[in-house]
Design an enzyme around this catalytic site. Sequence first.
Site, PDB file in Angstrom:
ATOM      1  NE  ARG A   1      38.569  39.646  46.802  1.00  0.00           N
ATOM      2  CZ  ARG A   1      38.097  39.624  45.553  1.00  0.00           C
ATOM      3  NH1 ARG A   1      37.419  38.575  45.127  1.00  0.00           N
ATOM      4  NH2 ARG A   1      38.290  40.633  44.739  1.00  0.00           N
TER       5      ARG A   1
ATOM      6  NE  ARG B   1      37.376  45.144  43.976  1.00  0.00           N
ATOM      7  CZ  ARG B   1      36.695  44.205  44.624  1.00  0.00           C
ATOM      8  NH1 ARG B   1      36.496  44.307  45.924  1.00  0.00           N
ATOM      9  NH2 ARG B   1      36.223  43.171  43.987  1.00  0.00           N
TER      10      ARG B   1
ATOM     11  NE  ARG C   1      33.562  39.363  47.525  1.00  0.00           N
ATOM     12  CZ  ARG C   1      33.849  39.553  46.240  1.00  0.00           C
ATOM     13  NH1 ARG C   1      33.078  39.018  45.302  1.00  0.00           N
ATOM     14  NH2 ARG C   1      34.877  40.287  45.884  1.00  0.00           N
TER      15      ARG C   1
ATOM     16  NE  ARG D   1      38.851  44.319  36.808  1.00  0.00           N
ATOM     17  CZ  ARG D   1      38.671  43.235  37.536  1.00  0.00           C
ATOM     18  NH1 ARG D   1      38.932  42.063  37.040  1.00  0.00           N
ATOM     19  NH2 ARG D   1      38.212  43.342  38.758  1.00  0.00           N
TER      20      ARG D   1
ATOM     21  CE  LYS E   1      33.755  40.062  36.805  1.00  0.00           C
ATOM     22  NZ  LYS E   1      33.699  41.128  37.748  1.00  0.00           N
TER      23      LYS E   1
HETATM   24  P1  AMP Z   1      38.632  40.441  40.663  1.00  0.00           P
HETATM   25  O1  AMP Z   1      38.746  39.222  41.509  1.00  0.00           O
HETATM   26  O2  AMP Z   1      38.291  40.142  39.230  1.00  0.00           O
HETATM   27  O3  AMP Z   1      37.709  41.483  41.260  1.00  0.00           O
HETATM   28  O4  AMP Z   1      40.101  41.111  40.603  1.00  0.00           O
HETATM   29  C1  AMP Z   1      40.761  41.532  41.791  1.00  0.00           C
HETATM   30  C2  AMP Z   1      41.850  42.523  41.440  1.00  0.00           C
HETATM   31  O5  AMP Z   1      42.818  41.905  40.584  1.00  0.00           O
HETATM   32  C3  AMP Z   1      41.411  43.774  40.689  1.00  0.00           C
HETATM   33  O6  AMP Z   1      40.879  44.783  41.545  1.00  0.00           O
HETATM   34  C4  AMP Z   1      42.731  44.202  40.037  1.00  0.00           C
HETATM   35  O7  AMP Z   1      43.611  44.768  40.980  1.00  0.00           O
HETATM   36  C5  AMP Z   1      43.328  42.847  39.642  1.00  0.00           C
HETATM   37  N1  AMP Z   1      42.848  42.432  38.294  1.00  0.00           N
HETATM   38  C6  AMP Z   1      42.112  41.335  38.002  1.00  0.00           C
HETATM   39  N2  AMP Z   1      41.874  41.254  36.690  1.00  0.00           N
HETATM   40  C7  AMP Z   1      42.465  42.329  36.129  1.00  0.00           C
HETATM   41  C8  AMP Z   1      42.558  42.819  34.804  1.00  0.00           C
HETATM   42  N3  AMP Z   1      41.966  42.189  33.766  1.00  0.00           N
HETATM   43  N4  AMP Z   1      43.257  43.971  34.591  1.00  0.00           N
HETATM   44  C9  AMP Z   1      43.874  44.619  35.617  1.00  0.00           C
HETATM   45  N5  AMP Z   1      43.806  44.217  36.884  1.00  0.00           N
HETATM   46  C10 AMP Z   1      43.113  43.082  37.153  1.00  0.00           C
END
Ligand code: AMP
Length: 219
Positions: A158, A169, A125, A86, A13
């Site tokens: 990360r 996740r 990654r 989400r 994404k």
């Molecule tokens: P991502 O980079 O999109 O995988 O997001 C990393 C982390 O940020 C996720 O595992 C959540 O802890 C938090 N996060 C990001 N976007 C959201 C969202 N829309 N709702 C809740 N937590 C989020």
Amino acid sequence: MNIVLLGPPGSGKGTQAEQLSREYGLTHLSTGNVFREEISQGTALGKKVEQYVKSGRLVPDALVVEVVAGKLAEIQGSFLLDGFPRTLEQAQALAAQLRKAGKAIDAVVYINVRPDIVVARLGGRWTCVNCKSVFNQDTRKPAVEGKCDSCGGQLMQREDDKPEAIRKRLMVYEDLTKPLVAYYRSTENFHEVDGADAPEEVFSLIRRILSDGAKAGGA
Ligand code: AMP
């Protein structure tokens, strides 16, 4: 053209979001990037979300919705949402906010990838601490181990790409985010692409879908 990108962690994404935003002149809003930035700067918001992000749990809806509402209100032109919504609650809050602002989502693109591919991608990654470029030990090795090809910065894994957090996740995705796919699938702007292919192929597929959609919509 306003776009929502959906897909499991590791579906590519972020990479697609960057390219699409560049191609179509969209403001790229990634909630994950916003939270990581706030955490690294040690802000009040960063402190509130840190434990959630590092362990792979979702930040509570009310807080995410508030943050996104503030960011969206600042965006002048079109936008691309990456990692938001989400949950169904977030999707409903987004719909209400856009309705109020007289805006709409023109395309929802769902990048679908099998869980085994996701696990392999996330586990391998590495991200540049400086410019955030992403590498992979199997599919996109940096020229010099541990160093970013673009800026020479140090590559780090990360915190939430470690095995325990990846498992969390993926569970969270299945429970809370997958129902969103069903929610958006019933709308006419929904498009699904197979994210198992190389990023360039996924990108050209999405571009084709978007240009067909624009033609069909008369844009
Ligand atoms: P991502 O980079 O999109 O995988 O997001 C990393 C982390 O940020 C996720 O595992 C959540 O802890 C938090 N996060 C990001 N976007 C959201 C969202 N829309 N709702 C809740 N937590 C989020």
